[in-house]
Write a protein that holds these residues in place. Sequence first.
Motif, PDB file in Angstrom:
ATOM      1  N   ASP A 283       0.881  -1.168   0.000  1.00  0.00           N
ATOM      2  CA  ASP A 283       0.000   0.000   0.000  1.00  0.00           C
ATOM      3  C   ASP A 283       0.920   1.219   0.000  1.00  0.00           C
ATOM      4  OD1 ASP A 283      -1.807   2.023   0.525  1.00  0.00           O
ATOM      5  OD2 ASP A 283      -2.621   1.105   2.352  1.00  0.00           O
TER       6      ASP A 283
ATOM      7  N   ASN B 202       0.210   4.462   1.956  1.00  0.00           N
ATOM      8  CA  ASN B 202       0.298   4.270   3.388  1.00  0.00           C
ATOM      9  C   ASN B 202       1.750   4.180   3.843  1.00  0.00           C
ATOM     10  OD1 ASN B 202       0.158   2.230   5.887  1.00  0.00           O
ATOM     11  ND2 ASN B 202      -1.707   3.473   5.804  1.00  0.00           N
TER      12      ASN B 202
ATOM     13  N   ASP C 115      -7.083   0.845  -1.783  1.00  0.00           N
ATOM     14  CA  ASP C 115      -7.502  -0.229  -0.883  1.00  0.00           C
ATOM     15  C   ASP C 115      -8.329  -1.281  -1.607  1.00  0.00           C
ATOM     16  OD1 ASP C 115      -6.245   1.315   1.001  1.00  0.00           O
ATOM     17  OD2 ASP C 115      -8.020   1.613   2.254  1.00  0.00           O
TER      18      ASP C 115
ATOM     19  N   ILE D 219      -5.969  -3.419  -3.683  1.00  0.00           N
ATOM     20  CA  ILE D 219      -5.193  -4.313  -2.812  1.00  0.00           C
ATOM     21  C   ILE D 219      -6.066  -5.458  -2.318  1.00  0.00           C
ATOM     22  CG2 ILE D 219      -3.998  -4.458  -0.593  1.00  0.00           C
ATOM     23  CD1 ILE D 219      -3.086  -1.489  -1.200  1.00  0.00           C
TER      24      ILE D 219
ATOM     25  N   THR E  64       0.744  -2.474   5.140  1.00  0.00           N
ATOM     26  CA  THR E  64      -0.121  -1.326   5.395  1.00  0.00           C
ATOM     27  C   THR E  64      -0.281  -1.136   6.896  1.00  0.00           C
ATOM     28  OG1 THR E  64      -2.222  -0.251   4.831  1.00  0.00           O
ATOM     29  CG2 THR E  64      -2.321  -2.594   5.392  1.00  0.00           C
TER      30      THR E  64
ATOM     31  N   LEU F  73      -8.258  -1.679   5.892  1.00  0.00           N
ATOM     32  CA  LEU F  73      -7.696  -2.522   4.839  1.00  0.00           C
ATOM     33  C   LEU F  73      -7.141  -3.809   5.431  1.00  0.00           C
ATOM     34  CD1 LEU F  73      -6.823  -3.135   1.954  1.00  0.00           C
ATOM     35  CD2 LEU F  73      -4.766  -1.744   2.376  1.00  0.00           C
TER      36      LEU F  73
END
Length: 120
Positions: free
Chosen positions: A5, A8, A75, A78, A92, A97
């Motif tokens: 991510d 993030n 998100d 992912i 992350t 998530l």
Amino acid sequence: MLVIDAANVIGSRPTGWWRDRPGATRVFTERVRATVTAGRLDPPVTIVLEGRARAGADEAEVDGVEVVHAPGEGDDTIATIAQTNRDVVVVTADRELAERVRAVDAEVVGPSWLLDQLVD
């Protein structure tokens, strides 16, 4: 399979990334690729980019690292990757998530874990 991510992870440290999101993304992607090449991370690695950060790295698979541009929320992309692949580890700190991907049996590690692995 490691799925990152990027928003993030890049945003987890106050490096001034917000002044140049594409530049921060480019540097981050290069560091991840160098880390895989150095044997400190095993491929396949997928970096998911969203928003303005997409301008920092083209969608491509290079040196065992694939860059994916999320069409909307990163998100969601992912979560889809985690759902459609086996043995996924998602990087992350996003709690929501993390819950979504754990629900499909993915493992979650925090940004610090990855940042500690990266070569300079």
